[in-house]
Design a protein around this motif. Structure first.
Motif, PDB file in Angstrom:
ATOM      1  N   GLU A 115       0.852  -1.183   0.000  1.00 34.29           N
ATOM      2  CA  GLU A 115       0.000   0.000   0.000  1.00 34.29           C
ATOM      3  C   GLU A 115       0.890   1.237   0.000  1.00 34.29           C
ATOM      4  O   GLU A 115       1.720   1.411   0.891  1.00 34.29           O
ATOM      5  CB  GLU A 115      -0.901  -0.002   1.239  1.00 34.29           C
ATOM      6  N   GLU A 135       1.203   5.351   0.001  1.00 31.81           N
ATOM      7  CA  GLU A 135       0.506   6.592   0.349  1.00 31.81           C
ATOM      8  C   GLU A 135       1.125   7.754  -0.421  1.00 31.81           C
ATOM      9  O   GLU A 135       2.326   8.004  -0.315  1.00 31.81           O
ATOM     10  CB  GLU A 135       0.601   6.832   1.855  1.00 31.81           C
ATOM     11  N   MET A 195      -7.392   1.435  -5.423  1.00 33.18           N
ATOM     12  CA  MET A 195      -6.956   2.795  -5.112  1.00 33.18           C
ATOM     13  C   MET A 195      -8.128   3.602  -4.589  1.00 33.18           C
ATOM     14  O   MET A 195      -9.294   3.292  -4.872  1.00 33.18           O
ATOM     15  CB  MET A 195      -6.349   3.473  -6.340  1.00 33.18           C
ATOM     16  N   GLU A 196      -7.813   4.650  -3.839  1.00 33.09           N
ATOM     17  CA  GLU A 196      -8.837   5.528  -3.310  1.00 33.09           C
ATOM     18  C   GLU A 196      -9.261   6.549  -4.367  1.00 33.09           C
ATOM     19  O   GLU A 196      -8.514   6.839  -5.316  1.00 33.09           O
ATOM     20  CB  GLU A 196      -8.324   6.243  -2.060  1.00 33.09           C
ATOM     21  N   ASP A 197     -10.453   7.086  -4.175  1.00 31.55           N
ATOM     22  CA  ASP A 197     -10.953   8.093  -5.101  1.00 31.55           C
ATOM     23  C   ASP A 197     -10.059   9.334  -5.047  1.00 31.55           C
ATOM     24  O   ASP A 197      -9.623   9.751  -3.981  1.00 31.55           O
ATOM     25  CB  ASP A 197     -12.385   8.468  -4.713  1.00 31.55           C
ATOM     26  N   ASN A 238      -1.776  11.401  -7.387  1.00 28.16           N
ATOM     27  CA  ASN A 238      -2.733  11.958  -6.435  1.00 28.16           C
ATOM     28  C   ASN A 238      -3.023  13.398  -6.864  1.00 28.16           C
ATOM     29  O   ASN A 238      -2.173  14.274  -6.734  1.00 28.16           O
ATOM     30  CB  ASN A 238      -2.174  11.918  -5.017  1.00 28.16           C
ATOM     31  N   LYS A 246      -3.612  10.129  -0.360  1.00 26.59           N
ATOM     32  CA  LYS A 246      -4.418   9.080  -0.978  1.00 26.59           C
ATOM     33  C   LYS A 246      -3.579   7.809  -1.108  1.00 26.59           C
ATOM     34  O   LYS A 246      -2.348   7.869  -1.194  1.00 26.59           O
ATOM     35  CB  LYS A 246      -4.911   9.514  -2.370  1.00 26.59           C
ATOM     36  N   LYS A 247      -4.244   6.664  -1.130  1.00 26.69           N
ATOM     37  CA  LYS A 247      -3.541   5.383  -1.139  1.00 26.69           C
ATOM     38  C   LYS A 247      -3.874   4.571  -2.380  1.00 26.69           C
ATOM     39  O   LYS A 247      -5.015   4.574  -2.854  1.00 26.69           O
ATOM     40  CB  LYS A 247      -3.888   4.571   0.116  1.00 26.69           C
ATOM     41  N   CYS A 274      -2.785   0.521  -4.081  1.00 28.67           N
ATOM     42  CA  CYS A 274      -2.201  -0.770  -3.705  1.00 28.67           C
ATOM     43  C   CYS A 274      -1.848  -1.597  -4.938  1.00 28.67           C
ATOM     44  O   CYS A 274      -2.572  -1.582  -5.945  1.00 28.67           O
ATOM     45  CB  CYS A 274      -3.175  -1.568  -2.829  1.00 28.67           C
TER      46      CYS A 274
END
Length: 266
Positions: free
Chosen positions: A19, A21, A38-40, A82, A88-89, A91
């Protein structure tokens, strides 16, 4: 630093994922097929080459992509940025059972040599190139070690290995003999060569190949216990549809037992 400074955490035991960041405007590059989630707020972009400063200009991009073809990888890579405010993360997952190894290139003299299929992902700015053998013997008999990948830069990179990993610090002149497929990677200060096993019985009946690799220090080397090529050969040898011997439960019912066991999709 020319590479983005990323934070990371590795999860899992045998099927790991990393993961990463990302701060605002930070990015990470990855091989195709390694993305997990992945995050939004993270933008995904496919690029030609690796997107590093060494990869600017059309000719350099074409040359870099051509070199990647020699390693069996795609000409394209994926960058994850990002674009929002806040962390934001994203993976990336292991392609098969094994371990993910973080490599801090600032502690490796800015360069790390690894097997052609070992690279997983890296901070944006790290250059992914090709390390050719300069010795004829290594080129002809090195097997998987003939063409290797070279990671250059001052950021974090992540490589993947099969099975259990072994790390060793070699002193100047200290030598380690390794199966060519079991090498994950090593510092650019390590000398890599090919050596004949020796002996008629060893060559004809040893079952371990005719040559093995020799790694001579100084530098750090990483070894894997289960190369994917070895795993694939064992699976194919055991697959009945490929002519291999069925190594299943060993039921006394034989083929009739296979019809009754409820798992006949493949």
């Amino acid at each position: 630093m020319t590479a983005h400074e990323i934070d990371y955490q590795i999860f899992g035991e045998e099927m790991q994922y990393v993961e990463i960041e990302l701060d605002p405007q930070e990015g990470v590059i990855a091989e195709a097929g390694t993305f997990m989630m992945m995050e939004d707020g993270i933008k995904m972009e496919t690029i030609f080459g690796d997107g590093s400063k060494n990869d600017t200009g059309l000719l350099n991009k074409i040359f870099g992509a051509g070199k990647r073809l020699l390693t069996g990888e795609s000409m394209f890579m994926t960058v994850f940025y990002n674009e929002l405010v806040g962390k934001k993360k994203v993976c990336f997952a292991s392609p098969y059972p094994g371990k993910i190894i973080p490599i801090d290139l600032t502690k490796n003299g800015g360069r790390f040599i690894c097997q052609k299929d070992a690279f997983l992902c890296a901070a944006k700015g790290v250059s992914i190139g090709v390390e050719f053998s300069k010795k004829l013997g290594r080129g002809l008999f090195g097997g998987e070690g003939f063409i290797m990948q070279r990671l250059d830069g001052d950021g974090m990179a992540f490589v993947h290995a099969g099975g259990t990993t072994f790390k060793k610090e070699l002193h100047p002149g200290e030598k380690l003999k390794v199966d060519t497929g079991c090498i994950i990677g090593f510092d650019h200060t390590v000398n890599y060569d090919i050596e004949f096993v020796g002996g008629i019985k060893n060559t004809l009946f040893g079952g371990e190949g005719v040559f093995f690799a020799t790694l001579t220090g100084p530098g750090t080397v990483y070894i894997q216990s289960l190369p994917f090529s070895r795993l694939a050969k064992r699976v194919l040898a055991s697959a009945p549809q490929m002519g291999g011997k069925d190594k299943g439960e060993g039921s006394l019912l034989g083929g009739l037992g296979d019809l009754l066991d409820g798992d006949n999709r493949f």
